[in-house]
Scaffold this active site. Structure first.
Site, PDB file in Angstrom:
ATOM      1  N   TYR A 143      12.988 184.100  21.733  1.00  9.60           N
ATOM      2  CA  TYR A 143      14.317 184.444  21.213  1.00  9.60           C
ATOM      3  C   TYR A 143      14.174 185.701  20.370  1.00  9.60           C
ATOM      4  O   TYR A 143      13.282 185.780  19.520  1.00  9.60           O
ATOM      5  CB  TYR A 143      14.860 183.285  20.367  1.00  9.60           C
ATOM      6  CG  TYR A 143      16.212 183.524  19.746  1.00  9.60           C
ATOM      7  CD1 TYR A 143      16.348 183.722  18.373  1.00  9.60           C
ATOM      8  CD2 TYR A 143      17.369 183.540  20.520  1.00  9.60           C
ATOM      9  CE1 TYR A 143      17.594 183.932  17.794  1.00  9.60           C
ATOM     10  CE2 TYR A 143      18.626 183.748  19.954  1.00  9.60           C
ATOM     11  CZ  TYR A 143      18.720 183.945  18.584  1.00  9.60           C
ATOM     12  OH  TYR A 143      19.954 184.159  18.010  1.00  9.60           O
ATOM     13  N   ASP A 238       7.860 191.062  18.342  1.00 12.39           N
ATOM     14  CA  ASP A 238       8.963 190.565  17.523  1.00 12.39           C
ATOM     15  C   ASP A 238       8.369 189.636  16.461  1.00 12.39           C
ATOM     16  O   ASP A 238       8.058 188.482  16.737  1.00 12.39           O
ATOM     17  CB  ASP A 238       9.982 189.829  18.406  1.00 12.39           C
ATOM     18  CG  ASP A 238      11.095 189.227  17.572  1.00 12.39           C
ATOM     19  OD1 ASP A 238      12.065 188.701  18.174  1.00 12.39           O
ATOM     20  OD2 ASP A 238      11.018 189.259  16.327  1.00 12.39           O
ATOM     21  N   LYS A 266      13.882 187.983   8.057  1.00  9.28           N
ATOM     22  CA  LYS A 266      13.584 186.762   7.307  1.00  9.28           C
ATOM     23  C   LYS A 266      12.865 187.062   5.978  1.00  9.28           C
ATOM     24  O   LYS A 266      13.494 187.502   5.015  1.00  9.28           O
ATOM     25  CB  LYS A 266      12.808 185.791   8.200  1.00  9.28           C
ATOM     26  CG  LYS A 266      13.641 185.314   9.417  1.00  9.28           C
ATOM     27  CD  LYS A 266      12.876 184.364  10.284  1.00  9.28           C
ATOM     28  CE  LYS A 266      13.579 184.093  11.596  1.00  9.28           C
ATOM     29  NZ  LYS A 266      14.704 183.147  11.478  1.00  9.28           N
TER      30      LYS A 266
HETATM   31  P1  KE4 Z   1      18.511 186.969  12.987  1.00  6.16           P
HETATM   32  O1  KE4 Z   1      19.484 187.875  13.684  1.00  6.16           O
HETATM   33  O2  KE4 Z   1      18.900 185.504  13.085  1.00  6.16           O
HETATM   34  O3  KE4 Z   1      18.187 187.407  11.546  1.00  6.16           O
HETATM   35  O4  KE4 Z   1      17.088 187.109  13.744  1.00  6.16           O
HETATM   36  C1  KE4 Z   1      17.033 186.863  15.126  1.00  6.16           C
HETATM   37  C2  KE4 Z   1      15.616 186.505  15.510  1.00  6.16           C
HETATM   38  C3  KE4 Z   1      14.835 187.465  16.141  1.00  6.16           C
HETATM   39  N1  KE4 Z   1      13.561 187.198  16.493  1.00  6.16           N
HETATM   40  C4  KE4 Z   1      12.997 185.994  16.226  1.00  6.16           C
HETATM   41  C5  KE4 Z   1      11.573 185.746  16.635  1.00  6.16           C
HETATM   42  C6  KE4 Z   1      13.753 184.979  15.575  1.00  6.16           C
HETATM   43  O5  KE4 Z   1      13.174 183.776  15.328  1.00  6.16           O
HETATM   44  C7  KE4 Z   1      15.080 185.239  15.214  1.00  6.16           C
HETATM   45  C8  KE4 Z   1      15.961 184.194  14.544  1.00  6.16           C
HETATM   46  N2  KE4 Z   1      15.386 182.888  14.429  1.00  6.16           N
HETATM   47  C9  KE4 Z   1      16.327 181.789  14.421  1.00  6.16           C
HETATM   48  C10 KE4 Z   1      15.505 180.488  14.329  1.00  6.16           C
HETATM   49  N3  KE4 Z   1      14.968 180.122  15.596  1.00  6.16           N
HETATM   50  C11 KE4 Z   1      17.306 181.897  13.298  1.00  6.16           C
HETATM   51  C12 KE4 Z   1      18.072 180.638  13.024  1.00  6.16           C
HETATM   52  C13 KE4 Z   1      19.466 180.708  13.567  1.00  6.16           C
HETATM   53  O6  KE4 Z   1      19.684 181.311  14.639  1.00  6.16           O
HETATM   54  O7  KE4 Z   1      20.346 180.129  12.896  1.00  6.16           O
END
Ligand code: KE4
Length: 429
Positions: A143, A238, A266
Site C-alpha cells: 500500500y 516506500d 508517520k
Molecule cells: P498516509 O497518506 O496515510 O499518510 O500514508 C499512506 C501510506 C503510504 N505508504 C505506506 C507504506 C503506508 O503504510 C501508508 C499508510 N498506512 C496506513 C496503515 N496501513 C495508514 C492507516 C490508514 O489508512 O488509516
C-alpha cells in the site's frame, strides 16, 4: 448498555462516510462498533467512556515515543504563539530537511508534503519526469496511499475491505501500473523484460506492513536494486511505515541497500501531518521550481508540524539505544504470541521486523499476499474483540501490522501475553 462510542458512531455515520475519516478505523472486517478515543499518554489510550487500552496501533506508526512525549509537546507549545502557518519558507524546514539527510541513507535532497500518500504520488511523478517513461511496477498487497496509480492490488484498508482495485480508478491509469507478487523475483524479471524501456519506477515497501507484516526474502531487495540499476528504473523504497522505525535510517540502513528515492511519513511528523520524499539530487532537481515536475502544497513544511517532527527525529537521532530496546521488547511480544499459539496447537505464523509485528491466523508461512489470504479472518475478528475487552487495542484488520512504542515496558508485555493467551482460547472455543 449502549456505550458512548456506539452513540457517537451512530451520529458520525450520519455526517461522515462510514463514520470514519479512514476506512480501516471502522472495524468493518472485525465487526462491532469502533471505539472513540478521548486521550492518550505513553502506552495507554483512554476512550470516551474512560476505558483504558494498551495501544499497539500508535496512530499506525507515528507514536514511536509513546503518546504525548514531553519533548514533542514542548516543541509544539513553543511554536504555537508564532502563528500556525505562513505559506512562506522558514528556518525549521531547512533544519528538518538537514536532519532527514543526516539520518536517511541516499537522501541528498528532500521535499516535505502533508502525507505519505502525497509523498508516494510525488515520488512516482518525479520518476516518470526523470526517465520519460510511463509505467510503474508495484507489488500485490503493498500500500502506497490512496493515489490512483497505487490502488491496484493494494494492501491496507483496500485489502481489508476486499477492494484491492478501487472503483473510480480509470483503465487509463491502471494500464500503467504493473504488479508482481512480493518476493517473486522471476515475476519481476519477466515484467521488466516484457516492458523494456517503459518502466519509470519500481516502488515497494522494503518490509511490508500493509498485508500484515511480510519480510523480504534473503537477497530480494539487493536483486531489485541491481535490476533497477541495470534497466534505468528508479527504485523507490516506500518507508512511510519503516522510516525511522526499523532503524534511525529505516530499512535502507537495516538492509544496507540504498534506493534512488525514499518516501517518508508517520514518525517524521511526530503525530502531525508530515510526509516527505527525497533521494538522489539528480532526480530531485527535476522538481519544480528547479525542474519541470510540478508538486506543491499549501501547508507543506507547516511550522507546527515541523516543530513536532524535528523534536521527534532529533530524539531518535540522539538515542540509538532505543532501537535495541524496541527490538528486545517486541521480540518478547512476538515470540510470546507465537509460543502461546503453538501451546494451543494453532501454530500461527508471527512475522516481526524490529518494532513491527503481525499474527497471521494461519500456520502457513506468509511471504506474500496469497499466503496472507489463507488467514482465518473470522477467528482473527473474534481474537481482536477478545483482546479489546481485555484492554488491548490491536489493529482492527488481519492485514495490518502492529507498532510498538518505547513506552512498552516488560510489565506491559506481561499484561499483553496474559490477555493473548486468554483471547486465543476464547477465539477458538
Ligand atoms: P498516509 O497518506 O496515510 O499518510 O500514508 C499512506 C501510506 C503510504 N505508504 C505506506 C507504506 C503506508 O503504510 C501508508 C499508510 N498506512 C496506513 C496503515 N496501513 C495508514 C492507516 C490508514 O489508512 O488509516
Amino acid at each position: 448498555m449502549i456505550s458512548t462510542s456506539e452513540t457517537l458512531f451512530a451520529h458520525a455515520q450520519s455526517v461522515i462516510p462510514g463514520g470514519v475519516n479512514s476506512p480501516v478505523r471502522a472495524f468493518r472486517s472485525v465487526g462491532g462498533s469502533p471505539v472513540f478515543m478521548a486521550s492518550a499518554e505513553g502506552a495507554w489510550l483512554t476512550d470516551v467512556d474512560g476505558n483504558r487500552y494498551l495501544d499497539f496501533i500508535n496512530s499506525w506508526g507515528p507514536m514511536i515515543l509513546g503518546h504525548a512525549p514531553a519533548i514533542v509537546l514542548d516543541a509544539v507549545r513553543a511554536a504555537l504563539p508564532h502563528s500556525l502557518s505562513f505559506g512562506a519558507p522558514t528556518r525549521r524546514e531547512t533544519a528538518i530537511a538537514e536532519q532527514i539527510i543526516k539520518m536517511v541513507p541516499g537522501v541528498e535532497k528532500v521535499r516535505l508534503v502533508n502525507s505519505g500518500t502525497e509523498a508516494c504520488m510525488a515520488a512516482v511523478r518525479v520518476a516518470r519526469g526523470f526517465t520519460g517513461r510511463d509505467k510503474i511496477l508495484k507489488f500485490e498487497g503493498c500500500y502506497h496511499g490512496h493515489g490512483d496509480a497505487f490502488l491496484i492490488a493494494a494492501g491496507s484498508g483496500a485489502l481489508t475491505l476486499g477492494e484491492p482495485d478501487s472503483a473510480g480508478v480509470t483503465r487509463g491509469v491502471a494500464q500503467d501500473t504493473l504488479t508482481a507478487p512480493y518476493n517473486d523475483l522471476p515475476a519481476v524479471e519477466a515484467i521488466i523484460a516484457a516492458n523494456a524501456g517503459q518502466i519509470a519506477a519500481l516502488i515497494l515497501e522494503p518490509v511490508v506492513g500493509n498485508m500484515g507484516l511480510v519480510v523480504p526474502a534473503e537477497g530480494f531487495l539487493q536483486a531489485l536494486r541491481d535490476l533497477c540499476t541495470q534497466h534505468g528504473i528508479v527504485l523507490i523504497f516506500d518507508e512511510v511505515m519503516t522510516g525511522f522505525r526499523l532503524a534511525r535510517g529505516g530499512a535502507q540502513e537495516l538492509f544496507g541497500i540504498t534506493a534512488d528515492l525514499v518516501t517518508l511519513g508517520k514518525i517524521i511528523g511526530g503525530g502531525l501531518p508530515v510526509g516527505a520524499y527525497g533521494g538522489r539530487a539528480d532526480i530531485m532537481n527535476c522538481v519544480a521550481p528547479v525542474g519541470k515536475v510540478y508538486q506543491a502544497g499549501t501547508l507543506s513544511g507547516n511550522p507546527i508540524a515541523t516543530a513536532a517532527g524535528l523534536a521527534q527525529l532529533g530524539y531518535l537521532a540522539d538515542h540509538p539505544e532505543l532501537y535495541t530496546e524496541l527490538e528486545r521488547v517486541t521480540a518478547r511480544l512476538a515470540d510470546g504470541t507465537r509460543q502461546i499459539a503453538a501451546d494451543l496447537g494453532l501454530h500461527y505464523t508471527v512475522n516481526r521486523v524490529g518494532s513491527m509485528f503481525s499474527v497471521f491466523f494461519t500456520s502457513r508461512p506468509v511471504h506474500n499476499l496469497n499466503d496472507a489470504k489463507h488467514a482465518d479472518t473470522a477467528a482473527f475478528g473474534r481474537y481482536f474483540h477478545a483482546m479489546l475487552k481485555r484492554g488491548i487495542y490491536l489493529a482492527p484488520s488481519q492485514f495490518e501490522a502492529l507498532f510498538v512504542s518505547i513506552s512498552m515496558t516488560d510489565d506491559l508485555v506481561d499484561l499483553y501475553l496474559t490477555a493473548c493467551r486468554e483471547a486465543m482460547i476464547e477465539a477458538h472455543a
